[in-house]
Design a protein around this motif. Sequence first.
Motif, mmCIF file in Angstrom:
data_model
loop_
_atom_site.group_PDB
_atom_site.id
_atom_site.type_symbol
_atom_site.label_atom_id
_atom_site.label_comp_id
_atom_site.label_asym_id
_atom_site.label_seq_id
_atom_site.Cartn_x
_atom_site.Cartn_y
_atom_site.Cartn_z
ATOM 1 N N VAL A 197 0.844 -1.197 0.000
ATOM 2 C CA VAL A 197 0.000 0.000 0.000
ATOM 3 C C VAL A 197 0.881 1.250 0.000
ATOM 4 O O VAL A 197 0.611 2.207 -0.728
ATOM 5 C CB VAL A 197 -0.970 0.008 1.210
ATOM 6 C CG1 VAL A 197 -1.730 1.320 1.293
ATOM 7 C CG2 VAL A 197 -1.932 -1.171 1.114
ATOM 8 N N ALA A 198 1.935 1.238 0.791
ATOM 9 C CA ALA A 198 2.855 2.376 0.831
ATOM 10 C C ALA A 198 3.486 2.602 -0.538
ATOM 11 O O ALA A 198 3.627 3.745 -0.987
ATOM 12 C CB ALA A 198 3.925 2.145 1.884
ATOM 13 N N GLU A 199 3.855 1.520 -1.194
ATOM 14 C CA GLU A 199 4.448 1.630 -2.531
ATOM 15 C C GLU A 199 3.443 2.191 -3.530
ATOM 16 O O GLU A 199 3.764 3.099 -4.310
ATOM 17 C CB GLU A 199 4.936 0.259 -2.993
ATOM 18 C CG GLU A 199 5.647 0.279 -4.325
ATOM 19 C CD GLU A 199 6.154 -1.096 -4.723
ATOM 20 O OE1 GLU A 199 6.104 -1.387 -5.936
ATOM 21 O OE2 GLU A 199 6.593 -1.865 -3.845
ATOM 22 N N GLN A 200 2.222 1.690 -3.493
ATOM 23 C CA GLN A 200 1.182 2.195 -4.402
ATOM 24 C C GLN A 200 0.884 3.663 -4.125
ATOM 25 O O GLN A 200 0.682 4.447 -5.056
ATOM 26 C CB GLN A 200 -0.096 1.366 -4.255
ATOM 27 C CG GLN A 200 0.034 -0.043 -4.767
ATOM 28 C CD GLN A 200 -1.185 -0.879 -4.416
ATOM 29 O OE1 GLN A 200 -2.260 -0.361 -4.142
ATOM 30 N NE2 GLN A 200 -1.021 -2.194 -4.425
ATOM 31 N N LEU A 201 0.862 4.028 -2.859
ATOM 32 C CA LEU A 201 0.613 5.415 -2.483
ATOM 33 C C LEU A 201 1.719 6.321 -3.017
ATOM 34 O O LEU A 201 1.437 7.375 -3.599
ATOM 35 C CB LEU A 201 0.499 5.540 -0.965
ATOM 36 C CG LEU A 201 0.337 6.949 -0.407
ATOM 37 C CD1 LEU A 201 -0.924 7.626 -0.949
ATOM 38 C CD2 LEU A 201 0.329 6.914 1.116
ATOM 39 N N ALA A 202 2.950 5.905 -2.838
ATOM 40 C CA ALA A 202 4.075 6.707 -3.315
ATOM 41 C C ALA A 202 4.023 6.863 -4.833
ATOM 42 O O ALA A 202 4.252 7.958 -5.365
ATOM 43 C CB ALA A 202 5.393 6.073 -2.877
ATOM 44 N N ALA A 213 3.352 10.405 -6.759
ATOM 45 C CA ALA A 213 4.334 10.888 -7.737
ATOM 46 C C ALA A 213 3.672 11.136 -9.090
ATOM 47 O O ALA A 213 3.932 12.160 -9.733
ATOM 48 C CB ALA A 213 5.477 9.884 -7.875
ATOM 49 N N ALA A 214 2.789 10.231 -9.488
ATOM 50 C CA ALA A 214 2.094 10.391 -10.772
ATOM 51 C C ALA A 214 1.212 11.634 -10.771
ATOM 52 O O ALA A 214 1.030 12.275 -11.807
ATOM 53 C CB ALA A 214 1.262 9.141 -11.083
ATOM 54 N N GLY A 232 1.918 14.255 -9.047
ATOM 55 C CA GLY A 232 2.775 15.411 -8.837
ATOM 56 C C GLY A 232 2.663 16.021 -7.450
ATOM 57 O O GLY A 232 2.869 17.225 -7.280
ATOM 58 N N VAL A 233 2.311 15.189 -6.470
ATOM 59 C CA VAL A 233 2.202 15.672 -5.099
ATOM 60 C C VAL A 233 3.043 14.773 -4.191
ATOM 61 O O VAL A 233 3.419 13.662 -4.567
ATOM 62 C CB VAL A 233 0.734 15.708 -4.597
ATOM 63 C CG1 VAL A 233 -0.103 16.647 -5.434
ATOM 64 C CG2 VAL A 233 0.131 14.315 -4.563
ATOM 65 N N SER A 234 3.293 15.252 -2.992
ATOM 66 C CA SER A 234 4.023 14.438 -2.019
ATOM 67 C C SER A 234 3.079 13.401 -1.407
ATOM 68 O O SER A 234 1.849 13.535 -1.474
ATOM 69 C CB SER A 234 4.602 15.326 -0.919
ATOM 70 O OG SER A 234 3.553 15.874 -0.132
ATOM 71 N N VAL A 235 3.672 12.405 -0.789
ATOM 72 C CA VAL A 235 2.867 11.413 -0.075
ATOM 73 C C VAL A 235 2.083 12.110 1.038
ATOM 74 O O VAL A 235 0.922 11.789 1.283
ATOM 75 C CB VAL A 235 3.750 10.277 0.483
ATOM 76 C CG1 VAL A 235 2.977 9.398 1.454
ATOM 77 C CG2 VAL A 235 4.317 9.439 -0.658
ATOM 78 N N ASN A 236 2.693 13.089 1.688
ATOM 79 C CA ASN A 236 1.998 13.828 2.742
ATOM 80 C C ASN A 236 0.746 14.505 2.201
ATOM 81 O O ASN A 236 -0.336 14.419 2.797
ATOM 82 C CB ASN A 236 2.936 14.859 3.375
ATOM 83 C CG ASN A 236 2.293 15.525 4.567
ATOM 84 O OD1 ASN A 236 2.139 14.912 5.613
ATOM 85 N ND2 ASN A 236 1.911 16.784 4.404
ATOM 86 N N VAL A 237 0.869 15.196 1.063
ATOM 87 C CA VAL A 237 -0.287 15.865 0.462
ATOM 88 C C VAL A 237 -1.350 14.836 0.091
ATOM 89 O O VAL A 237 -2.547 15.043 0.334
ATOM 90 C CB VAL A 237 0.137 16.705 -0.768
ATOM 91 C CG1 VAL A 237 -1.067 17.141 -1.576
ATOM 92 C CG2 VAL A 237 0.953 17.910 -0.324
#
Length: 69
Positions: free
Chosen positions: A12-17, A21-22, A24-29
């Motif tokens: 899930v973390a990998e998919q989220l990252a 990225a796709a 154009g935002v940070s994981v935090n955003v």
Amino acid sequence: MTTITVQLPDDVAEQLAEAAAAAGVSVNVAMVQAAQEWIHANAQRARERARMQQVLADDPHLRELLGDD
């Protein structure tokens, strides 16, 4: 601002990252947006439940049809 720690399964973390990225935002955003959307959807469901309860309370025939009496 509050800092929290969230434990995600690795996949899930990998998919989220990747999704962040796709977009154009940070994981935090992405996490803040997801939390805001969840809060909004949860509030909407609560309003819909309350409205349905009101409709049922106002319509004894409907309650009878639904077997709720």
